[in-house]
Design an enzyme around this catalytic site. Structure first.
Site, PDB file in Angstrom:
ATOM      1  N   GLU A 307       0.822  -1.217   0.000  1.00 60.72           N
ATOM      2  CA  GLU A 307       0.000   0.000   0.000  1.00 60.72           C
ATOM      3  C   GLU A 307       0.855   1.265   0.000  1.00 60.72           C
ATOM      4  O   GLU A 307       0.537   2.246   0.661  1.00 60.72           O
ATOM      5  CB  GLU A 307      -0.933   0.010   1.213  1.00 60.72           C
ATOM      6  N   CYS A 406     -11.134   0.750   7.001  1.00 64.08           N
ATOM      7  CA  CYS A 406     -10.726   2.092   7.405  1.00 64.08           C
ATOM      8  C   CYS A 406     -11.320   3.168   6.500  1.00 64.08           C
ATOM      9  O   CYS A 406     -11.562   4.292   6.942  1.00 64.08           O
ATOM     10  CB  CYS A 406      -9.204   2.193   7.414  1.00 64.08           C
TER      11      CYS A 406
END
Length: 647
Positions: A307, A406
């Site tokens: 990521e 998230c």
């Protein structure tokens, strides 16, 4: 920098110093247009959706399990699941400060009571660590996210204090912050969290309470970062920005959300401590990152595996990660830099990211989301089940929930506080940075903004109240207007061209005066830097701040977007209902798929027959709203074809 001396306001970010003073949720109200509908959906659908899912998957129940002594066997979710409950509470708190009604207040009180029951007497609060059957406190600073979770708890507490006055949630957050200072302050654990976030939260708590120890602890965390206090991992210490001190880094690197949250916290520390060198270091990192590591949409992050940011100019569209949370964090950083410096370039990036990344994540009904935001979808995806969380962040369609969720709560809190990103004030007047139908009242000035932006480029500002002395109205002229002409029209009809940057009018205003900004909205071809190998030779289309894409839903005969070629000899034109029509062609067949070998000599290059047509393009933020589809932002161009010998 100058001190901000205005009275308290409902603000997510309230620096004591800076070039500009932010205007809060009690001073700016979005009344219509692009963002009003999304904010309404957020308030009426997304908040409940997030809470329902967190009850369903057990993340809220974790706090009950702590209180009841069964967390060792019954805990659900990842180690950072607590943080999403806190982000939901933050979103609820901001929303409650905008007249949401007693029902939302009751939900906040109920959730707060559940969380309070799990807090230890010394302020420690975490459901994944520090309990029988769980790992000890702070035994895994690399991956445990304990301090990260505190950061989101503290931000929720600050939101309540500013939106509704200090309540139980704020008290919980302060007890947790006191525990952090006692545990990680001088003489305590000399460590940092593997996921930055607490830094910006502690600074905001210091601003809200006036307690110096919170600012000191935030500065200590920033200064500790980059000295190898965290264990090395397969991704390297750069993954969590522990490879170089913040002051020495020249570009954002590693995990994108971590890097952006750390940078935001460093700006907050720099502003409150007057550390101009630290602020300059973050500005340099922002500049390098925007110039070499940012997608056209404003998205950040090129690697799925970790990521993270890629190397310079490594921006593959089909492997763009561009996590929604990274977009939220980028807006947070840009806003802080704008307040500190007053430079409109930071508002430019915030606008690009809000319209093309943050707005892309939620579905129209506010109950499904993109986690990652690719710029090229090669295969039609599958509709995610409505009753199960998605295990994959890179879902092909918006999913109702994720094993790591998230992003939905980050979108929720961003939309809840969005009016606070629109405008600022200083000793000279009012500055408008983001354009939306809105009403503003601050410092003896009341004005109304009327616009259909970004569908239309006309922004009209009507003065409803004004002091009897000259002041300056400033309007951002976006950087994307470069090469075209924007016009500023004063109340007397005087018209002047204004370049990218800031357009100003300084005089004594009267009620009823109208100032108009006309932005050029014709769609334009966008060419990439040739060093971006993955998109060399392609073009994109942008109209105003919106990036456009081709989607298979608009192609005839069931074709996919790999059949599209655009002809840059002509110009893209406005189409119906916010579409753009680009001149181009569609390949009649996909010959390379049927070839025994996908390479040929240049004089026998693949050249499938094609038909000339207009290529319908849609705003990128709307893609996948009509079901499974293929999509691409960067479009191949037409090339002169020769007939291969022997054919």
């Amino acid at each position: 920098m100058t001190e901000n001396t205005a009275g308290p306001s409902v603000l997510p970010v309230a620096p004591s110093r800076g070039r500009l003073r932010p205007l809060g949720l009690d001073e700016v109200r979005i009344t219509g247009g692009f963002w009003a509908g999304r904010r309404r959906t957020n308030a009426t659908a997304t908040l409940d959706h997030c809470r329902d899912w967190m009850e369903r998957v057990g993340w809220i129940g974790n706090f009950r399990a702590v209180f009841e002594g069964r967390i060792g066997r019954d805990r659900r979710g990842r180690e950072f699941a607590d943080s999403d409950v806190y982000k939901l509470l933050e979103a609820m708190a901001w929303q409650s400060g905008q007249g949401a009604g007693p029902s939302l207040d009751a939900q906040i009180a109920e959730l707060t009571e559940t969380i309070a029951a799990a807090q230890e007497p010394d302020g420690y609060l975490n459901t994944a660590f520090g309990h029988p059957g769980r790992q000890p406190r702070y035994s895994d600073l690399e991956w445990g996210h304990e301090l990260y979770c505190y950061g989101h708890l503290i931000q929720a507490g600050v939101a309540q204090a500013r939106a509704r006055g200090e309540g139980e949630l704020t008290k919980i957050a302060r007890r947790a912050a006191d525990h952090v200072c006692a545990t990680f302050g001088p003489g305590g654990i000399e460590g940092v969290c593997g996921h930055p976030e607490i830094e910006t939260a502690l600074v905001e708590l210091a601003r809200a309470t006036g307690e110096q120890r919170y600012l000191d602890q935030a500065a200590l965390f920033v200064d500790r970062r980059g000295h190898g206090t965290l264990a090395d991992i397969e991704f390297g210490r750069a993954y969590y920005q522990d490879d170089l001190p913040v002051r020495q880094a020249t570009v954002l690197r590693g995990h994108a959300v971590r890097a952006l949250y750390l940078a935001a916290g460093a700006v907050d520390v720099a502003v409150e401590t007057g550390d101009d060198a630290l602020l300059a270091a973050v500005v340099r990192q922002w500049e390098a990152t925007v110039a070499r590591r940012t997608h056209l949409t404003g998205g950040m992050g090129s690697h799925h595996r970790d990521e993270s940011f890629g190397d310079d100019f490594v921006l593959p569209p089909d492997r763009a990660y561009a996590e929604t949370c990274a977009g939220v964090a980028s807006v947070m950083l840009s806003w802080r830099l704008l307040l500190a410096t007053g430079e409109p370039r930071f508002a430019d990036l915030a606008e690009r990211t809000l319209f093309n990344l943050v707005a892309t994540s939620p579905s129209d009904d506010g109950r499904a989301f993109f986690y990652a935001n690719t710029l090229h979808r090669r295969r039609r995806g599958a509709v995610p089940p409505a009753d199960a969380d998605s295990p994959r962040a890179e879902s092909s369609l918006r999913a109702p929930w994720f094993a790591v969720s998230c992003c939905p709560t980050n979108v929720a809190r961003t939309l809840a506080l969005l009016p606070a990103y629109l405008a600022t004030a200083d000793g000279h007047g009012i500055q408008l940075h983001q354009y939306a139908d809105a009403e503003l009242s601050a410092g003896g000035v009341a004005l109304r903004v009327r616009t259909d932006y970004p569908s239309d480029g006309r922004v009209t500002v009507r003065i409803d109240r004004s002091p009897d002395h000259p002041w300056t109205l400033s309007l951002r002229v976006p950087s994307w207007t470069e090469g075209a002409t924007a016009w500023l029209v004063d109340a007397d009809g005087t018209r002047r061209a204004v370049p990218p940057g800031t357009a100003t009018v300084t005089r004594i205003f009267r009620p009823g005066d109208e100032i108009r900004l006309d932005l050029p909205m014709a769609p334009r071809w966008i060419a990439p830097d040739p060093r971006i190998d993955a998109v060399r030779g392609t073009v994109a289309v942008q109209r105003g701040p919106l990036v456009y894409c081709a989607e298979s839903a608009d192609l005839p005969g069931g074709r996919e977007v790999d059949a599209v070629r655009v002809d840059t000899a002509g110009e893209p034109q406005d189409g119906p209902e916010d579409t753009v029509v680009a001149p181009g062609e569609l390949a009649a067949s996909q010959e390379p798929r049927d070839a025994a070998w996908p390479y040929r000599p240049l004089d026998r290059a693949f050249a499938p027959a094609a038909e000339r047509t207009g290529i319908v393009l849609v705003p990128y933020h709307s893609w996948a709203g009509r079901g499974p589809s293929t999509m691409r932002v960067w479009l191949p161009t037409t090339q002169p074809r020769t007939t291969p010998p022997g054919r």
